[in-house]
Write an enzyme that holds these catalytic residues in place. Sequence first.
Site, short mmCIF file in Angstrom:
data_model
loop_
_atom_site.label_atom_id
_atom_site.label_comp_id
_atom_site.label_asym_id
_atom_site.label_seq_id
_atom_site.Cartn_x
_atom_site.Cartn_y
_atom_site.Cartn_z
N LYS A 46 -32.10 44.40 -31.97
CA LYS A 46 -31.28 44.84 -30.83
C LYS A 46 -31.95 44.29 -29.57
O LYS A 46 -33.19 44.23 -29.50
CB LYS A 46 -31.23 46.37 -30.79
CG LYS A 46 -30.56 46.95 -29.53
CD LYS A 46 -29.07 46.63 -29.44
CE LYS A 46 -28.46 47.10 -28.11
NZ LYS A 46 -27.06 46.65 -27.96
N CYS A 128 -25.16 39.99 -21.53
CA CYS A 128 -24.64 41.34 -21.78
C CYS A 128 -23.57 41.69 -20.74
O CYS A 128 -23.85 41.69 -19.55
CB CYS A 128 -25.72 42.40 -21.75
SG CYS A 128 -25.00 44.05 -21.95
O1 DOR Z 1 -21.31 43.13 -26.48
C1 DOR Z 1 -22.46 43.40 -26.17
N1 DOR Z 1 -22.89 44.68 -26.17
N2 DOR Z 1 -23.31 42.41 -25.83
C2 DOR Z 1 -24.57 42.65 -25.38
O2 DOR Z 1 -25.27 41.71 -25.05
C3 DOR Z 1 -25.08 44.00 -25.31
C4 DOR Z 1 -24.26 45.02 -26.02
C5 DOR Z 1 -24.43 46.36 -25.35
O3 DOR Z 1 -25.44 47.03 -25.68
O4 DOR Z 1 -23.63 46.74 -24.50
#
Ligand code: DOR
Length: 309
Positions: A46, A128
Amino acid sequence: AIDFKTTMASVEFPSIFLNASGVNCMTVAEMDEMINAACTGGVVTKSATPQQREGNPQPRYYQLEHGSINSMGLPNAGFPYYLDYVTREHAKPTILSVAGLQMSDNIELLHKIQASEYTGLTELNLSCPNVIGKPQVAYDFEETDALLAEIFSFYTKPLGVKLPPYFDLVHFDQMAAILNKYPLTHINTVNSVGNGLWIDIDTEKVVIKPKQGFGGLGGAMILPTALANVRAFRQRLNPSIKIIGTGGVTSGKDVFMHLLCGADMVSVGTALLHEGVGIFQRLTDELATIMAEKGYTSIEDFRGKVQDF
Ligand code: DOR
């Protein structure tokens, strides 16, 4: 049997398959499950932020007919937890994903990795879409260039970047020109398609709570965008920069398309979440069947060889 081994930055992966960061990789138990599962190449953590985070309010993930929408907001156990995990011995390689909430975090995280015992691969998440008030870094070309310049002034370990999807051919030209200036081991393309929206027509409400329902799209619906990004970058990047193709994989056919576009490895997010780690055996069997039908005995027979019409 077909050999699906692959090497990235002198790291040998027993298979081309990885989890997409965020899925099945929050805890030690989940990361161990990825490593121990049949037909996986290893595990991507993660995305770690400097400190542990709860992430955004719930509900923050919703399954759609053809994929998913999420606004998790980087819930994670914190950088020390994941650095400790990847620094230990495992039966398969690890990729340490890290995500700063601001530029100074990214620099600080990479200084810590540089100073640590860890010698494996790291992937900097520049994409993100879900941290409230923070832009996707890799949509700012100058910022990305400046960040990579600073990082490579001190960082000497294997490093790749996780990119958001691009939708304009000039943007591919511009981003590839930036990436080609640096000794990156790989890019991972694509992160979720940022800031989609879905509505439940019975309640007339959005389906996730954070950001008034706006969230990153994943799963089958994003396969064409993922394929375009893999192909566009493979056509533009130095051959030394490998590509992890991420986005929309639910079957062996989808894996085959990612590989035709030039992916070196393939990762699975939404479909892994829904099906569990058994998906990697199924994808491997389906890919092997397609290859056998076509008389291919190795991925090198067709990788990157998609033909124009
Ligand atoms: O879609 C995503 N969700 N991409 C990311 O890089 C992080 C993740 C999140 O934790 O929101």
